[in-house]
Design an enzyme around this catalytic site. Structure first.
Site, PDB file in Angstrom:
ATOM      1  N   GLY A 244       4.021  -1.770  -2.612  1.00  0.00           N
ATOM      2  CA  GLY A 244       4.957  -1.411  -3.675  1.00  0.00           C
ATOM      3  C   GLY A 244       6.274  -0.777  -3.295  1.00  0.00           C
ATOM      4  N   HIS A 245       6.249  -0.333  -2.121  1.00  0.00           N
ATOM      5  CA  HIS A 245       7.084   0.832  -1.942  1.00  0.00           C
ATOM      6  C   HIS A 245       7.877   0.762  -0.565  1.00  0.00           C
ATOM      7  CE1 HIS A 245       9.232   4.978  -1.764  1.00  0.00           C
ATOM      8  NE2 HIS A 245       9.005   4.829  -3.022  1.00  0.00           N
ATOM      9  N   PHE A 246       8.514  -0.111  -0.179  1.00  0.00           N
ATOM     10  CA  PHE A 246       9.187  -1.279  -0.926  1.00  0.00           C
ATOM     11  C   PHE A 246       8.835  -2.747  -0.244  1.00  0.00           C
ATOM     12  CE2 PHE A 246      11.977   2.584  -1.422  1.00  0.00           C
ATOM     13  CZ  PHE A 246      11.865   2.653  -2.878  1.00  0.00           C
TER      14      PHE A 246
END
EC number: 4.2.1.59
Length: 149
Positions: free
Chosen positions: A49-51
């Site tokens: 999720g990052h990124f």
């Protein structure tokens, strides 16, 4: 050559996967300084999720990596053996460069003050010859609940 491997690190600090951010300790002078290594891989959970499409290690996790190395330094001191080091403060944190999968993060920590159940350390993280992060960290040392280890 490592001084402490992952198994030995987990005997000292309570962190476990997916929040253990140190692969081994390279150098250790108890009560004075430590150098540890974190190999940053694309398999790290936080990269999901990052990124997506542009994986960047979150700065707070670089600080956490430094804090884990600092915990080992503090807990290898005779008076704090068998206890737990809790992060109490982060001062002057600066992030100078992005850390990506494939980077080798070298974690440098130096004890600057130790008093009763507290310790203050200066830290910085390097990738190659570039400083990527620095911060002063304060720790409070307390009892460890061994039943969860």
């Amino acid at each position: 050559m490592s001084i402490l491997n992952t198994t030995e690190i987990m005997e000292l600090i309570p962190n476990r996967y997916p929040i253990l951010f140190m692969d081994y300790v390279d150098e250790l002078e108890p009560g004075k300084s430590i150098v540890a290594t974190k190999n940053v891989t694309i398999n790290e959970e936080f990269f999901q999720g990052h990124f997506p499409g542009n994986p960047v290690m979150p700065g707070v996790l670089i600080i956490e990596s430094l804090a884990q190395a600092a915990s080992i330094l503090i807990l290898k001191s005779e008076e704090f053996a068998g206890k737990t080091a809790y992060l109490g403060a982060i001062n002057g944190a600066k992030f100078r460069q992005i850390v990506r999968p494939g980077d080798v993060l070298k974690l440098h920590v130096e004890m600057i003050k130790k008093k009763r159940n507290m310790g203050v350390v200066e830290t910085f993280a390097m990738v190659g010859d570039k400083k990527v992060c620095q911060a002063e960290l304060t720790f409070i040392v307390g009892a460890t609940d061994k039943k969860d280890k």
